[in-house]
Design a protein around this motif. Structure first.
Motif, PDB file in Angstrom:
ATOM      1  N   HIS A  89      -8.614  -4.472  -1.646  1.00 44.71           N
ATOM      2  CA  HIS A  89      -8.465  -3.771  -2.924  1.00 44.71           C
ATOM      3  C   HIS A  89      -8.631  -4.711  -4.118  1.00 44.71           C
ATOM      4  O   HIS A  89      -8.034  -4.490  -5.179  1.00 44.71           O
ATOM      5  CB  HIS A  89      -7.105  -3.077  -3.017  1.00 44.71           C
ATOM      6  N   GLU A 131       0.811  -1.215   0.000  1.00 42.34           N
ATOM      7  CA  GLU A 131       0.000   0.000   0.000  1.00 42.34           C
ATOM      8  C   GLU A 131       0.850   1.274   0.000  1.00 42.34           C
ATOM      9  O   GLU A 131       0.376   2.342  -0.373  1.00 42.34           O
ATOM     10  CB  GLU A 131      -0.932   0.026   1.219  1.00 42.34           C
ATOM     11  N   TYR A 190      -4.820  -3.279 -10.093  1.00 42.92           N
ATOM     12  CA  TYR A 190      -4.417  -2.537  -8.896  1.00 42.92           C
ATOM     13  C   TYR A 190      -3.234  -1.626  -9.209  1.00 42.92           C
ATOM     14  O   TYR A 190      -3.226  -0.447  -8.822  1.00 42.92           O
ATOM     15  CB  TYR A 190      -4.057  -3.509  -7.775  1.00 42.92           C
TER      16      TYR A 190
END
Length: 262
Positions: free
Chosen positions: A215, A135, A153
């Motif tokens: 996510h 992240e 992503y």
């Protein structure tokens, strides 16, 4: 005589019409190297696990199955176009995919992880001896497979974090590119990553961060099926339930991996 002849004639008619014949399914199996794709055969690791699972599901469903090995991105297209009835590509169920294909009941659970060299991990870890946090990863070159949740992503965050996406169609060459310094990390499903690095010398490549399921990078894994085909859906789901109930699924997992997938 007529009393016995009539049922026999009816049975013969049913057989000739194919009513009681076994289903014939074409099965697409995801490959992780081009060599086995060209040979149309699979061996160990994740590819071998998928093949063993597919064969057992076909057996439980009473279907005659013909197997083909395909790159990940070609499987959904093949199922959507009717070329294949089952697609084993370790697929997460997403709204976009649900518009094109159907999905079986959950088979196992997936997460994503970063893989890299110890040197790369040291450069990008926020603290000495710490793990690389996906992240917060910035300024890195990251390998991923096109069309996957991992690719999407990275696309969503690449510009803001200065990430360079190194797009590939199969994972086969990823270790060589990492070891040659052509990329810093590989972002892949954890199980795919394990299968990829398991046979490398210890420590050359390793998981460098925690598993991530948020996510869209993890969740339940499904078999891709023809959209709206209720008979195939029912047969596959019943087979999955049966092999889980009698321990066959767990036996197949242990054959290929030293850990549980649940």
């Amino acid at each position: 005589m007529r009393r016995f002849l009539f049922p026999l004639l009816c049975a013969a008619g049913l057989l000739s019409a194919g009513v009681v014949s076994a289903a014939e399914w074409r099965v697409a199996l995801g490959v992780y190297d081009q060599v086995n794709s060209q040979k149309n055969q699979l061996s160990g690791g994740l590819a071998g696990f998928n093949e063993a699972l597919a064969r057992e599901i076909c057996r439980r469903a009473g279907a005659r199955c013909a197997f083909s090995s395909l790159e990940f991105k070609a499987i959904l297209d093949g199922v959507a176009q009717g070329d294949y009835q089952l697609g084993f590509g370790n697929f997460l169920r997403t709204p976009e995919r649900e518009q094109r294909v159907g999905f079986s009941a959950p088979v196992w659970r997936s997460s994503s992880r970063l893989i890299g060299t110890p040197a790369a991990a040291k450069r990008f870890a926020p603290d000495a001896g710490g793990e690389v946090q996906l992240e917060r990863l910035a300024g890195a070159r990251v390998i991923t497979i096109s069309g996957t949740a991992q690719y999407r992503y990275l696309q969503a965050h690449a510009a803001a974090r200065g990430l360079s996406i190194v797009e590939m169609s199969v994972l086969q060459d990823a270790p060589a590119r990492l070891l040659a310094g052509e990329a810093d990390f590989l972002l892949a499903p954890a199980l795919s990553g394990y299968a990829l690095i398991a046979n490398l010398p210890d420590g050359r490549l390793q998981f460098v961060g925690p598993a991530v399921a948020e996510h869209g990078l993890g969740g339940t894994v499904h078999i891709a099926l023809p959209k709206g085909d209720v008979s195939i859906q029912k047969a596959v789901d019943q087979a999955i339930a049966a092999i889980r109930a009698d321990g066959t699924y767990q036996r197949i997992v242990r054959q290929f991996f030293p850990f549980s997938l649940d």
